[in-house]
Scaffold this motif. Sequence first.
Motif, short mmCIF file in Angstrom:
data_model
loop_
_atom_site.label_atom_id
_atom_site.label_comp_id
_atom_site.label_asym_id
_atom_site.label_seq_id
_atom_site.Cartn_x
_atom_site.Cartn_y
_atom_site.Cartn_z
N SER A 177 46.83 54.39 34.12
CA SER A 177 45.48 54.65 33.62
C SER A 177 45.02 56.06 33.95
N ASP A 209 44.72 46.31 45.07
CA ASP A 209 45.73 47.21 44.52
C ASP A 209 46.69 47.64 45.62
N VAL A 267 42.11 52.66 25.36
CA VAL A 267 41.16 52.34 24.28
C VAL A 267 40.89 50.83 24.20
N PHE A 273 50.64 48.62 26.82
CA PHE A 273 51.57 49.65 26.35
C PHE A 273 50.89 51.01 26.13
#
Length: 377
Positions: A39, A30, A340, A335
């Motif tokens: 996130s 990252d 979830v 998006f």
Amino acid sequence: MKVLIVGGGVIGLMSALELSQAGCDVTVLDKQDFGQAASWAGGGILSPMYPWRYPDAVNQLARFGKSMYQVWQPLLQQATGLDIEINPSGMLILDQADVNTGLGWATHDHDPQQAAQLISGKALNRINPRLNPDISQGLWFPELANIRNPRLLKTLIAFLKQQPNVTMQPFTSAQHFEVKNNQITAVIDENNKHWQADQYVIATGAWSGLLSEQFDWQVPVKPIQGQMILFKAPAQWLPTMVMHQGIYLIPRLDGHIVCGSSTDDVGFNTDVNTETGLQLQHTAYQLVPELQNMPIVHAWAGLRPSVPDGVPYIGQMPLDQTSALSNLWLNCGHFRNGLVMAPASARLLKQQMLGESFMVDEAAYLPVNRLAYQTFN
Ligand SMILES: Cc1cc2nc3c(=O)[nH]c(=O)nc-3n(C[C@H](O)[C@H](O)[C@H](O)COP(=O)(O)OP(=O)(O)OC[C@H]3O[C@@H](n4cnc5c(N)ncnc54)[C@H](O)[C@@H]3O)c2cc1C
């Protein structure tokens, strides 16, 4: 098999979890520390907002994703001592225009996780006594839950760091891919270091379009900013999630209440806009007037990885016009629903990479079916 995942948001970390548990050697790069981008910034509602407005492909991954979190929660907690905090608060949707569609959808769907009832008057007050008494009816989804996404990320990072077959490499920015004979041979970072593996995954959220720019196929992921404010109330103060006209209140178990969110096309800008913050506050007070007595303890903005149809790209990618598939994979473009969908997206990717049978029909997510060829290359 050695897999290199670029991007350590929920999608990259969940992909690392699935692949490492299946025995792969996984490295995650990252450009900043892990789990700091969308996130972290998101709300953690474990369902698409107004699920009837989304394609089946989104709802399907969301449904699997939510139930997979229930399975992961005790396993991750046992290994790390950390709780991802799933709050089964249920949700009240107050948009009158959506009542009939929402009820019809819930009935037609026959999924107990999405069961809904129309509630009014005293019954509404019993479900959420904090609600503005002028609100007379709402659609009640008792099974909807939220996850405390910053805790989820912390837990995933702690778990992955314990795994002998996982290498976590923060502050390493992938610049481009080295390609030979239509296959990736390395990811090259900002210090010209070559990171080699057998398979490579782009899980760079809103930046996924940029990282894939060197190839002939355009990945149309772009950032859409969402702003949030955070109230602090006593624990258990707000019993349910509440949503109206796209603005939601999400209670955490300790009394924090997340309120969001805006949708602004402002490029890669994460500055907080005062006016937007005031609009969120105004709506929050209309829904739950007593929130005016609660302090706002934080405000932030994050970048959703938007794609035209809201359906993420999951699968193998061609690098040039021949359409021959390469050892480059996408797991990006989630998006508004990446939190979830993350567990199910990661499982589907793992199933594709290891040649296993799929939990869902993969066709809707495959890059090769959906990407446009860039004629300017
Ligand atoms: C305000 C807001 C509210 C939201 N609410 C919800 C919700 O309630 N429920 C839900 O399901 N979803 C929600 N979302 C959406 C969800 O947060 C995202 O879909 C999801 O987090 C995307 O995850 P990701 O891992 O793809 O991206 P990110 O979390 O953005 O991670 C991408 C990572 O890639 C790294 N990276 C980028 N380029 C490079 C490079 N060149 N080299 C190395 N690393 C790189 C970045 O540093 C970053 O860490 C919300 C989002 C926002 C902003």
